[in-house]
Motif scaffolding. Structure first.
Motif, mmCIF file in Angstrom:
data_model
loop_
_atom_site.group_PDB
_atom_site.id
_atom_site.type_symbol
_atom_site.label_atom_id
_atom_site.label_comp_id
_atom_site.label_asym_id
_atom_site.label_seq_id
_atom_site.Cartn_x
_atom_site.Cartn_y
_atom_site.Cartn_z
ATOM 1 N N ASP A 42 50.786 -96.069 10.257
ATOM 2 C CA ASP A 42 50.014 -95.319 9.267
ATOM 3 C C ASP A 42 49.710 -93.914 9.764
ATOM 4 O OD1 ASP A 42 50.068 -97.537 7.640
ATOM 5 O OD2 ASP A 42 48.015 -98.183 8.134
ATOM 6 N N ALA A 43 49.351 -93.788 11.030
ATOM 7 C CA ALA A 43 49.062 -92.472 11.606
ATOM 8 C C ALA A 43 50.314 -91.597 11.625
ATOM 9 C CB ALA A 43 48.502 -92.627 13.020
ATOM 10 N N LEU A 44 51.444 -92.173 11.985
ATOM 11 C CA LEU A 44 52.694 -91.407 12.011
ATOM 12 C C LEU A 44 53.117 -90.991 10.605
ATOM 13 C CD1 LEU A 44 54.704 -93.430 14.678
ATOM 14 C CD2 LEU A 44 53.801 -91.111 14.917
ATOM 15 N N THR A 45 52.910 -91.858 9.631
ATOM 16 C CA THR A 45 53.247 -91.525 8.253
ATOM 17 C C THR A 45 52.380 -90.378 7.747
ATOM 18 O OG1 THR A 45 53.934 -93.796 7.830
ATOM 19 C CG2 THR A 45 53.407 -92.465 5.910
ATOM 20 N N ALA A 46 51.088 -90.437 8.043
ATOM 21 C CA ALA A 46 50.183 -89.364 7.636
ATOM 22 C C ALA A 46 50.585 -88.044 8.298
ATOM 23 C CB ALA A 46 48.747 -89.733 7.992
ATOM 24 N N GLN A 47 50.950 -88.095 9.565
ATOM 25 C CA GLN A 47 51.366 -86.879 10.273
ATOM 26 C C GLN A 47 52.656 -86.330 9.680
ATOM 27 O OE1 GLN A 47 49.677 -85.246 12.710
ATOM 28 N NE2 GLN A 47 51.220 -83.669 12.536
ATOM 29 N N ALA A 48 53.588 -87.186 9.333
ATOM 30 C CA ALA A 48 54.855 -86.741 8.742
ATOM 31 C C ALA A 48 54.603 -86.080 7.389
ATOM 32 C CB ALA A 48 55.809 -87.914 8.597
ATOM 33 N N GLU A 50 51.838 -84.580 6.461
ATOM 34 C CA GLU A 50 51.183 -83.302 6.743
ATOM 35 C C GLU A 50 52.206 -82.271 7.199
ATOM 36 O OE1 GLU A 50 48.084 -81.690 10.034
ATOM 37 O OE2 GLU A 50 47.506 -83.535 8.994
ATOM 38 N N ASP A 51 53.113 -82.657 8.063
ATOM 39 C CA ASP A 51 54.155 -81.744 8.543
ATOM 40 C C ASP A 51 55.047 -81.282 7.397
ATOM 41 O OD1 ASP A 51 53.133 -82.057 11.085
ATOM 42 O OD2 ASP A 51 54.733 -83.411 11.772
ATOM 43 N N ALA A 52 55.366 -82.197 6.479
ATOM 44 C CA ALA A 52 56.211 -81.841 5.340
ATOM 45 C C ALA A 52 55.495 -80.827 4.450
ATOM 46 C CB ALA A 52 56.587 -83.088 4.552
ATOM 47 N N LEU A 53 54.191 -81.012 4.240
ATOM 48 C CA LEU A 53 53.443 -80.062 3.420
ATOM 49 C C LEU A 53 53.385 -78.688 4.086
ATOM 50 C CD1 LEU A 53 50.471 -82.269 2.157
ATOM 51 C CD2 LEU A 53 52.384 -81.381 0.819
ATOM 52 N N VAL A 54 53.214 -78.661 5.390
ATOM 53 C CA VAL A 54 53.173 -77.397 6.114
ATOM 54 C C VAL A 54 54.515 -76.681 5.993
ATOM 55 C CG1 VAL A 54 53.027 -76.373 8.431
ATOM 56 C CG2 VAL A 54 51.346 -78.080 7.699
ATOM 57 N N ARG A 55 55.609 -77.439 6.104
ATOM 58 C CA ARG A 55 56.935 -76.824 5.970
ATOM 59 C C ARG A 55 57.134 -76.252 4.566
ATOM 60 N NH1 ARG A 55 58.687 -81.331 8.997
ATOM 61 N NH2 ARG A 55 59.380 -82.342 7.086
ATOM 62 N N LEU A 56 56.640 -76.951 3.550
ATOM 63 C CA LEU A 56 56.767 -76.455 2.189
ATOM 64 C C LEU A 56 55.953 -75.190 1.985
ATOM 65 C CD1 LEU A 56 56.628 -79.723 0.051
ATOM 66 C CD2 LEU A 56 58.590 -78.214 0.384
#
Length: 64
Positions: A42-48, A50-56
């Motif tokens: 769950d923590a890794l999914t949330a981080q992924a 968040e990272d995807a939103l930052v890239r966008l």
């Protein structure tokens, strides 16, 4: 015949009781591991996400 019946109803076999306790402990250990791995996932999914939103957000607009 009486000895066979007495042995059968005389109580649980100590080896079986020991094996049952060992298996119950193994189940508890595996359930704890499952809970830990689910939390980690769950923590890794949330981080992924968040990272995807930052890239966008960091993308430059397309030329128009």
């Amino acid at each position: 015949m009486a000895k066979a019946l007495l042995g059968h109803v005389g109580g649980p076999d100590p080896r079986m009781v020991s094996e049952l306790r060992r298996l119950q402990q193994r189940i508890r250990d595996l359930e704890a591991e499952l809970t830990r791995l689910q939390a980690q996932n769950d923590a890794l999914t949330a981080q992924a996400r968040e990272d995807a939103l930052v890239r966008l957000e960091d993308r430059e607009p397309a030329l128009t």
